[in-house]
Design a protein around this motif. Structure first.
Motif, mmCIF file in Angstrom:
data_model
loop_
_atom_site.group_PDB
_atom_site.id
_atom_site.type_symbol
_atom_site.label_atom_id
_atom_site.label_comp_id
_atom_site.label_asym_id
_atom_site.label_seq_id
_atom_site.Cartn_x
_atom_site.Cartn_y
_atom_site.Cartn_z
ATOM 1 N N LEU A 108 0.852 -1.196 0.000
ATOM 2 C CA LEU A 108 0.000 0.000 0.000
ATOM 3 C C LEU A 108 0.885 1.244 0.000
ATOM 4 C CD1 LEU A 108 -2.804 -0.806 2.647
ATOM 5 C CD2 LEU A 108 -2.848 -1.188 0.176
ATOM 6 N N SER A 109 0.461 2.237 -0.760
ATOM 7 C CA SER A 109 1.205 3.498 -0.787
ATOM 8 C C SER A 109 0.849 4.308 0.461
ATOM 9 C CB SER A 109 0.815 4.287 -2.034
ATOM 10 O OG SER A 109 -0.529 4.709 -1.903
ATOM 11 N N PRO A 110 1.648 5.331 0.774
ATOM 12 C CA PRO A 110 1.290 6.184 1.929
ATOM 13 C C PRO A 110 -0.105 6.784 1.780
ATOM 14 C CG PRO A 110 3.520 6.667 1.161
ATOM 15 C CD PRO A 110 2.925 5.703 0.173
ATOM 16 N N GLU A 111 -0.487 7.131 0.555
ATOM 17 C CA GLU A 111 -1.821 7.715 0.344
ATOM 18 C C GLU A 111 -2.905 6.673 0.619
ATOM 19 O OE1 GLU A 111 0.647 7.838 -2.035
ATOM 20 O OE2 GLU A 111 1.268 9.829 -1.314
ATOM 21 N N GLU A 112 -2.628 5.428 0.201
ATOM 22 C CA GLU A 112 -3.625 4.375 0.441
ATOM 23 C C GLU A 112 -3.737 4.060 1.929
ATOM 24 O OE1 GLU A 112 -3.319 2.139 -3.882
ATOM 25 O OE2 GLU A 112 -1.916 1.613 -2.291
ATOM 26 N N ILE A 113 -2.623 4.105 2.616
ATOM 27 C CA ILE A 113 -2.693 3.882 4.066
ATOM 28 C C ILE A 113 -3.544 4.984 4.706
ATOM 29 C CG2 ILE A 113 -1.341 3.842 6.196
ATOM 30 C CD1 ILE A 113 0.911 2.546 4.563
ATOM 31 N N ARG A 114 -3.334 6.200 4.248
ATOM 32 C CA ARG A 114 -4.092 7.328 4.812
ATOM 33 C C ARG A 114 -5.593 7.206 4.480
ATOM 34 N NH1 ARG A 114 -2.642 12.355 1.696
ATOM 35 N NH2 ARG A 114 -4.198 11.417 0.335
ATOM 36 N N ASP A 115 -5.879 6.958 3.201
ATOM 37 C CA ASP A 115 -7.288 7.011 2.770
ATOM 38 C C ASP A 115 -8.032 5.701 2.998
ATOM 39 O OD1 ASP A 115 -6.733 9.557 2.000
ATOM 40 O OD2 ASP A 115 -6.547 9.100 -0.132
ATOM 41 N N TYR A 116 -7.392 4.589 2.700
ATOM 42 C CA TYR A 116 -8.071 3.296 2.856
ATOM 43 C C TYR A 116 -8.045 2.846 4.319
ATOM 44 C CZ TYR A 116 -7.964 -1.819 3.299
ATOM 45 O OH TYR A 116 -8.141 -3.107 3.742
ATOM 46 N N TYR A 117 -6.821 2.737 4.874
ATOM 47 C CA TYR A 117 -6.682 2.111 6.185
ATOM 48 C C TYR A 117 -7.079 3.047 7.334
ATOM 49 C CZ TYR A 117 -4.482 -0.064 10.239
ATOM 50 O OH TYR A 117 -4.261 -0.594 11.484
ATOM 51 N N ARG A 141 -13.125 10.425 -1.224
ATOM 52 C CA ARG A 141 -11.767 10.009 -1.591
ATOM 53 C C ARG A 141 -11.380 8.732 -0.844
ATOM 54 N NH1 ARG A 141 -8.463 14.134 0.463
ATOM 55 N NH2 ARG A 141 -7.872 12.692 2.106
ATOM 56 N N TRP A 142 -11.797 8.623 0.396
ATOM 57 C CA TRP A 142 -11.511 7.407 1.184
ATOM 58 C C TRP A 142 -12.225 6.207 0.564
ATOM 59 C CZ3 TRP A 142 -12.409 9.080 7.018
ATOM 60 C CH2 TRP A 142 -11.446 10.046 7.355
ATOM 61 N N TRP A 143 -13.473 6.439 0.159
ATOM 62 C CA TRP A 143 -14.226 5.338 -0.458
ATOM 63 C C TRP A 143 -13.524 4.861 -1.743
ATOM 64 C CZ3 TRP A 143 -17.444 1.450 -0.413
ATOM 65 C CH2 TRP A 143 -18.009 0.999 -1.612
ATOM 66 N N ASP A 144 -13.088 5.791 -2.570
ATOM 67 C CA ASP A 144 -12.409 5.423 -3.820
ATOM 68 C C ASP A 144 -11.185 4.568 -3.514
ATOM 69 O OD1 ASP A 144 -14.285 6.846 -5.211
ATOM 70 O OD2 ASP A 144 -13.030 8.637 -5.466
ATOM 71 N N SER A 145 -10.481 4.939 -2.467
ATOM 72 C CA SER A 145 -9.287 4.179 -2.097
ATOM 73 C C SER A 145 -9.679 2.785 -1.599
ATOM 74 C CB SER A 145 -8.521 4.948 -1.015
ATOM 75 O OG SER A 145 -7.326 4.307 -0.716
ATOM 76 N N TYR A 146 -10.774 2.711 -0.865
ATOM 77 C CA TYR A 146 -11.278 1.419 -0.362
ATOM 78 C C TYR A 146 -11.577 0.489 -1.544
ATOM 79 C CZ TYR A 146 -14.262 -1.719 2.497
ATOM 80 O OH TYR A 146 -14.818 -2.799 3.154
ATOM 81 N N VAL A 149 -8.183 -0.604 -3.165
ATOM 82 C CA VAL A 149 -7.409 -1.567 -2.369
ATOM 83 C C VAL A 149 -8.120 -2.921 -2.318
ATOM 84 C CG1 VAL A 149 -6.486 -2.079 -0.079
ATOM 85 C CG2 VAL A 149 -6.211 0.210 -1.040
ATOM 86 N N ASN A 150 -9.430 -2.902 -2.214
ATOM 87 C CA ASN A 150 -10.164 -4.174 -2.252
ATOM 88 C C ASN A 150 -9.883 -4.911 -3.558
ATOM 89 O OD1 ASN A 150 -12.863 -4.822 -0.196
ATOM 90 N ND2 ASN A 150 -11.631 -3.004 0.160
ATOM 91 N N ARG A 151 -9.712 -4.146 -4.621
ATOM 92 C CA ARG A 151 -9.432 -4.800 -5.910
ATOM 93 C C ARG A 151 -8.053 -5.480 -5.891
ATOM 94 N NH1 ARG A 151 -11.755 -1.319 -9.308
ATOM 95 N NH2 ARG A 151 -13.622 -2.595 -9.272
ATOM 96 N N TYR A 152 -7.067 -4.847 -5.273
ATOM 97 C CA TYR A 152 -5.743 -5.500 -5.191
ATOM 98 C C TYR A 152 -5.886 -6.881 -4.534
ATOM 99 C CZ TYR A 152 -3.864 -0.664 -5.325
ATOM 100 O OH TYR A 152 -3.584 0.628 -5.618
ATOM 101 N N PHE A 153 -6.649 -6.885 -3.435
ATOM 102 C CA PHE A 153 -6.792 -8.140 -2.688
ATOM 103 C C PHE A 153 -7.521 -9.191 -3.533
ATOM 104 C CE2 PHE A 153 -5.375 -7.658 1.731
ATOM 105 C CZ PHE A 153 -5.151 -6.291 1.812
ATOM 106 N N ALA A 154 -8.574 -8.743 -4.245
ATOM 107 C CA ALA A 154 -9.338 -9.698 -5.066
ATOM 108 C C ALA A 154 -8.454 -10.262 -6.177
ATOM 109 C CB ALA A 154 -10.563 -8.998 -5.649
ATOM 110 N N GLU A 155 -7.623 -9.407 -6.761
ATOM 111 C CA GLU A 155 -6.746 -9.871 -7.847
ATOM 112 C C GLU A 155 -5.726 -10.875 -7.328
ATOM 113 O OE1 GLU A 155 -7.094 -5.729 -10.444
ATOM 114 O OE2 GLU A 155 -5.277 -6.127 -9.273
#
Ligand code: GDG
Length: 668
Positions: A108-117, A141-146, A149-155
């Motif tokens: 996860l990028s720093p932005e994804e950690i901030r927005d998703y996690y 913006r948080w939702w978009d990141s969610y 990131v969910n897509r990474y896990f599904a892939e």
């Protein structure tokens, strides 16, 4: 396809292996690169945290926490691969092995950690799903990141799953993964388990993306929840947010998945297509059936039983009481420092009990508050509030060499936790909302002396099973105080009766039982039968009126939600509940039973009788946010005391008690 033994054979490294390096085969590939696993576990976090030495070398350390505690033994015994995030920013670590487990790290990028996690998971979903104890924040913006990131896990799950594999997705951070994976793979069985509560619809409805969440989850074949009420809440959300009709514990959807406008706009044209005629073949072509049920999670009670048998752990339990000054009464709290855990309410009750002298003068509270989510503002505020409160109580009621609260903002090895459980007379588990709470079950599993007492919030999932506990509403400070006093003053006989019943429950329904019952149910092909066949109550599975009232209310089929109701027909449960009678012990302040030497409270004789047959020579053994503004009645006087986390309180660096100072050890 990989079988369980592949994963376990010869690769197991000791869990104590604090710096396991990835294993590679002769060709330099990491073993787990091969994919094609028959069991794929997908969880937000890996069971290990990445740490870096001063030389920049990465290593992996076990990461405790509720989900990891429960799943690690399951994965260790069944093999398979665990997909998760490693806990820090950077590129994907990819496949590696640590502690005998096959792992695949998501980056996860720093932005994804901030927005998703930190954003959508910890500041939107967590407070929302815990009954808005803290106000949830909604940001697009948080939702978009969610979603991303969910897509990474599904892939990654798609990559790792062999044909016909079972994919088990965990928890609220990954609610879109089931449908995202379903769109890629029709062949896999997908299970999803949520470790936290699923909120009532009035709360869930606040979520702007509520329908997307419901549709994301419905990609699974089986949805597991901690409590029956969580499953019922989810089914209600299916009806209200996605316009679906539920039947008992099941819901049917078009196999093709939701379209542009979601499931509710794709109403099938004919009765045959709807599948309400009871065709012999079961589900009509083009439809899937999803089941939602309760599977109360548990602990590895055999392993905990083995740990507390170790001589060094028993010795450590004794030592802990010694270090605490051989008090008459040891209370214990063990929690991640989270506002859901009710730590402030507990402190408030304890402070008032001290002020009223109802626990005697020789009482201590050990509060382990493991660091967690320290970058999220609500958690920083909670920590300040807890530490201020601890400091005030210690300042007001402490003496030289005697702080009434030993506050430990640290993480400890499992053996130390077990020793603490063994040393505690009363375990305080008072969350305002908790999916299950494993600490309560760990305490019970560790008390092989059948002594000790558990004060347990009725808002923890564990309350459904542990009828031998003193159940409390943590918002009711007076009730909480009374329950603590009662738990501290029960006779050894009553303690034994309560503990025995709880231990039987935790032993018979351990984490292996939990995992097996979920996987058995998941393996069942529900499409082979038609639960609606010939049922006059069966309605249109798709044309549910989203505005209709809750059809589950009064629905006799709702009982179907709990797969193997743990308490149904359990005579012990009744016995335990019936035995929840008022404490018989003498209470402090009782003029007929003054504490010698001026300390009001429990009689020495009484406390001394609590576990005379203890295996430790008659010594009592045992060992264990709420938005700050919600705690009633702040301390009335503010005398600054010894600072929080008094490091003289428990000696460290000896035996198993060394503290682990990682920043966010509990993996959540
Ligand atoms: C979520 C749900 C549900 C804590 N500090 C240390 C440590 N721990 C371990 C405990 C226990 C676990 O962490 C905490 O489990 P909980 O169940 O209490 O809570 P969450 O982390 O919030 O877990 C919860 C759980 O998932 C499982 O489904 O029960 O409701 O919120 O095992 O012992 N372990 C060690 N050192 C510590 O300092 N070794």
């Amino acid at each position: 396809m990989r079988e369980p033994d592949d994963a376990a054979s010869g690769q197991v490294q000791s869990p104590d292996d604090q710096a396991a390096a990835p294993d590679r085969d002769e060709a330099g590939r990491e073993d787990a690169d091969y994919g094609a696993y028959s069991l794929v576990l997908v969880a937000s976090r890996l069971p290990v945290d990445r740490t870096e030495s001063s030389a920049g070398e990465a290593s992996w350390r076990p990461s405790p926490g509720g989900l990891v505690t429960a799943l690690e033994p399951v994965m260790r015994s069944s093999g398979g691969v665990w997909i998760g995030w490693s806990g820090d920013a950077g590129p994907a670590p990819g496949p590696f092995k640590a502690g005998g487990l096959h792992l695949v790290g998501i980056g996860l990028s720093p932005e994804e950690i901030r927005d998703y996690y930190e954003g959508f998971c910890n500041a939107t979903l967590w407070p929302l799903y815990h009954d808005v104890i803290a106000p949830p924040r909604f940001h697009r913006r948080w939702w978009d990141s969610y979603v991303a990131v969910n897509r990474y896990f599904a892939e990654e799950a798609d990559r790792q799953a062999g044909p016909g594999a079972t994919v088990w997705v965990h928890d609220y951070q990954l609610q879109l993964v089931p449908q995202m994976l379903r769109e890629r793979r029709g062949d896999v069985r997908i299970g999803y388990f949520t470790h936290i509560p699923f909120p009532g619809y009035e709360i869930f409805a606040q979520l702007p993306w509520r329908r997307r969440i419901v549709e994301g989850l419905l990609g699974a074949d089986l949805l597991g929840f901690q409590r029956r009420s969580d499953a019922a809440n989810f089914l209600r959300a299916c009806r209200r947010a996605a316009g679906l009709m539920t039947r008992g514990a099941t819901v049917r959807v078009l196999a093709s998945g939701p379209g542009e406008g979601g499931y509710s706009l794709r109403v099938p044209a004919s009765r045959a297509e709807r599948g309400d005629r009871g065709e012999r073949t079961g589900l009509p072509a083009g439809m899937r059936e999803i089941r939602a049920a309760a599977f109360p999670i548990s602990v590895d009670s055999a392993e905990l039983g083995e740990i507390v048998q170790r001589a060094e752990v028993r010795a450590r339990a004794k030592e802990i009481r010694q270090v605490l000054g051989q008090p008459d009464l040891v209370l214990l709290g063990v929690d991640r420092l989270d506002y859901t855990k009710g730590i402030l309410h507990r402190l408030r009750a304890y402070g008032e009990l001290l002020s009223e002298g109802r626990l005697g003068s020789r009482v201590v509270l050990v509060q382990v508050a493991s660091p967690t989510r320290e970058r999220v503002e609500a958690y920083r505020a909670l920590r300040d509030e807890v530490e201020l409160t601890v400091s005030r109580i210690n300042g007001l009621y402490g003496e030289l060499g005697y702080p009434p609260i030993h506050y430990l903002h640290q993480s400890y090895p499992r053996e130390e936790m077990a020793a603490l459980y063994l040393a505690a007379d009363v375990m305080l588990v008072t969350p305002l909302r908790d999916g299950m709470n494993l600490v309560a079950k760990e305490y019970v599993a560790c008390r092989d002396d059948e002594a000790g007492a558990l004060v347990l919030s009725e808002f923890a999932g564990a309350a459904d099973e542990l009828g031998g506990a003193f159940l409390v509403n943590p918002h009711d400070i007076e009730g909480l105080k009374d329950a603590i006093v009662r738990a501290a003053t029960i006779t050894p006989q009553e303690a034994r009766r309560r503990m025995r019943a709880m231990r039987r429950r935790v032993r018979d329904h351990d984490v292996a039982h939990w995992a097996a019952s979920f996987r058995d149910m998941l393996a069942r092909d529900t499409s082979a039968r038609d639960p609606l066949a010939g049922d006059p109550l069966a309605g249109d599975p798709l044309a549910g009126d989203p505005l209709a009232g809750d059809p589950l209310a009064g629905d006799p089929l709702a009982g179907d939600l709990l797969a193997g109701d743990p308490l149904a027909g359990d005579p012990l449960a009744d016995e335990v509940l019936a035995g929840d009678s008022p404490a018989r012990g003498s209470l402090a302040g009782d003029p007929q039973n003054p504490w010698p030497g001026g300390g009001s409270g429990l009689s020495r004789g009484h406390l001394g009788s609590r576990s005379p047959s203890s295996q430790n020579g008659g010594e009592r053994h045992g060992l264990h946010g709420q938005a700050p503004q919600q705690v009633p009645d702040g301390p009335r006087q503010g005398q600054a005391g010894r600072g929080p986390g008094d490091r003289r309180s428990l000696p460290r660096g000896r035996g198993p008690g060394r503290a682990d100072r990682r920043r966010d050890p509990p993996g959540r």
